[in-house]
Design an enzyme around this catalytic site. Structure first.
Site, PDB file in Angstrom:
ATOM      1  CB  SER A 193       0.105  17.015   1.915  1.00 48.98           C
ATOM      2  OG  SER A 193       0.746  16.105   2.799  1.00 48.98           O
ATOM      3  NE  ARG A 194      -1.535  14.686  -5.769  1.00 49.79           N
ATOM      4  CZ  ARG A 194      -2.246  13.600  -6.055  1.00 49.79           C
ATOM      5  NH1 ARG A 194      -1.804  12.417  -5.671  1.00 49.79           N
ATOM      6  NH2 ARG A 194      -3.387  13.686  -6.709  1.00 49.79           N
ATOM      7  CB  THR A 197      10.991  15.411   1.382  1.00 49.72           C
ATOM      8  OG1 THR A 197      10.274  15.530   2.621  1.00 49.72           O
ATOM      9  CG2 THR A 197      11.292  16.796   0.849  1.00 49.72           C
ATOM     10  CG  ASP A 255       8.394  23.480   7.421  1.00 46.19           C
ATOM     11  OD1 ASP A 255       7.693  24.482   7.201  1.00 46.19           O
ATOM     12  OD2 ASP A 255       7.935  22.379   7.772  1.00 46.19           O
ATOM     13  CB  SER A 263       1.205  25.677   6.988  1.00 43.94           C
ATOM     14  OG  SER A 263       0.882  24.622   6.117  1.00 43.94           O
ATOM     15  CE  LYS A 287       8.334  17.051   7.939  1.00 43.96           C
ATOM     16  NZ  LYS A 287       7.075  17.570   7.337  1.00 43.96           N
TER      17      LYS A 287
END
Length: 506
Positions: A193-194, A197, A255, A263, A287
């Site tokens: 991913s880019r 946050t 999330d 995902s 997280k």
């Protein structure tokens, strides 16, 4: 109703159209209602109304809708659309009623085809956030997400993959893990991913070295040619429902746990992964705050992997301070390349990369049990991982001769200095990331921070503990002011406080 198209060259992230109020009244359409547009293709979109942006007889379309009608110079037919079946599925989930697999599949298809409004998507996300999902529902959601987009089918197996839950700045280990695995004869098509946050996702980092946007077929060809790839998943149409859910989750700052599981595993399933290692960093500002929560997440990922036919192993890793000493695309790439070139670099980066690569080597049969880390380290020392990284860079259209010395970083810099002699006793990952972002990362590739002192290390008053890099002077000023205000690295002496006696000396 027949209407001519007027293109507004703006991307808004969803299928949305503008009707003149007079046309909307005639159609019986209110703002937020769906309409069906028929021309070269037939698609649905969410309607909004205006009394001046488009005249009667004209349909205003944004870029996502216009893509379906490029070079279409005839009027399109616009009719009210039936309410999506998914709306009733979402209502059932909000009421904590059980749903069946076909309903989940319909819901995901409607998400991909833009048949749901953001309000309906928000209701689905909020429902799963509050009520959770059963194991069956998570499996069905994952399978539907896999089937909703492109998949890659390799002729050779096993296919290896790695994923990090995130939350730790400087987590550049994929730049080492992928070439280590590929250099040992295993296939590892790493879609990444880019940053949303963070200060730099793996795709942001790899883009410093070469292009990262490829189709699913191109990812397959690159992987089969050189053994591995490091690409941006957003360009592949792999699990497209995920990107559409993230678009709504981001402003809500939530999330949902079970959607996160789906995902992650949908992306692994879509590339045909057989063996997956999951990096679960644990720490106060990650997280996953505690080891207990990390163990639960590991069990759930392993269980979901088993249901999907994937072998999953998880590594609970230290997440209380950054991996390595650099945060930001170019700074991190320079640090990773130095390790590949000469094994010169922070021990945290080398050890974590070798440990996770070692697990994958053992899972793929390229290393005996308990010898994976040793073989991973030898692959680094021997230069085989560097040679493989050069092959990957070249296969993706970059310059294989690039070295760490060639990587340019931001020209504007500022140091944060220690205010006293002592030791680093506190490290705030979230503020380190925020300072790097304010400096311009990840969009400004040369922006970020260099960390000179980490937890437990001694410092002298006036020593630099953090250097901020920026490509633009005004961004440096903003980042510096924030660093001075938030004090993300706390230094204290061994004597924290003296408390005098009540009675004094005799």
């Amino acid at each position: 109703m027949q209407l001519k198209l007027e293109h507004f060259n703006i991307k808004i992230g969803q299928h949305k159209i503008l009707l003149n109020i007079a046309d909307a009244k005639e159609l019986g359409v209110n703002p937020g209602d769906r309409v069906r547009i028929r021309g070269r293709e037939s698609i649905s979109a969410i309607a909004d109304t205006t009394d001046d942006m488009v005249p009667p007889g004209t349909l205003g379309v944004f870029s996502e809708v216009y893509e379906h009608f490029v070079n279409w110079d005839k009027p399109v037919e616009v009719v009210p659309a039936f309410r999506s079946k998914s709306a009733s599925v979402i209502k059932k989930m909000m009421d904590k009623k059980p749903v069946v697999q076909e309903e989940i599949k319909t819901l995901v298809n409607d998400i991909v085809e833009e048949n749901l409004s953001e309000i309906e998507l928000s209701a689905f996300i909020t429902s799963s956030y509050i009520h959770g999902m059963t194991d069956d529902e998570v499996e069905w959601l994952t399978r539907a997400m896999i089937e909703s987009g492109d998949t890659i089918e390799f002729d050779t197996h096993p296919i290896m993959d790695k994923h990090s839950i995130g939350g730790v700045p400087g987590n550049k280990i994929s730049l080492l893990v992928v070439p280590i695995i590929a250099a040992n004869g295993l296939l590892i098509p790493k879609t990444s991913s880019r940053a949303i946050t963070g200060a730099g996702g793996t795709a942001d980092l790899m883009e410093v070295l070469c292009p990262v946007e490829f189709s699913s077929q191109e990812v397959k060809e690159i992987t089969e040619k050189v053994g591995g790839a490091l690409v941006w998943g957003g360009a592949t149409n792999i699990a497209p429902a995920d990107d559409k859910l993230i678009r709504v989750e981001y402003p809500l700052s939530i999330d949902p746990y079970y959607q996160m599981l789906a995902s992650i595993m949908a992306k692994k399933g879509a590339i045909g992964a057989d063996n997956v290692v999951m990096d679960i960093p644990v720490g106060p500002s990650t997280k996953v705050p505690t080891v207990q929560e990390g163990q639960k997440l590991a069990r759930d990922l392993i269980n979901l992997g088993h249901r999907l036919g994937m072998n999953v192993e998880c590594a609970i890793t230290y997440g209380s301070s950054p991996i390595g000493r650099k945060v930001g695309p170019s700074l991190e790439v320079r640090e990773a390349l130095k390790v590949l070139e000469s094994m010169e670099g922070p021990n945290s980066l080398i050890e974590k990369s070798a440990a996770l690569a070692g697990i994958l080597l053992e899972m793929g049969g390229a290393a005996p049990r308990d010898r994976g880390k040793e073989i991973a380290l030898e692959t680094l020392r021997s230069g085989k991982a560097l040679e493989k990284m050069k092959q990957i860079i070249e296969a993706q259209g970059g310059d294989p001769k690039i070295t760490s010395a060639d990587i340019q970083v931001g020209q504007y810099t500022a140091d944060i200095l220690a205010s006293a002699d002592g030791y680093v006793i506190e490290f705030d990952n979230k503020w380190i990331i925020e300072i790097a972002r304010l400096a311009g990362a990840p969009n400004d590739k040369g922006a970020g921070v260099a960390i000179h002192k980490k937890m437990g290390e001694s410092v002298k008053k006036g020593d630099p503990i953090l250097t901020i890099y920026a490509e633009k002077e005004f961004k440096l000023e903003t980042a510096l002011a924030t660093a001075q205000r938030t004090n993300p690295i706390v230094v204290e002496g061994m004597l924290l406080k003296r408390i005098p006696g009540t009675y004094g000396f005799q």
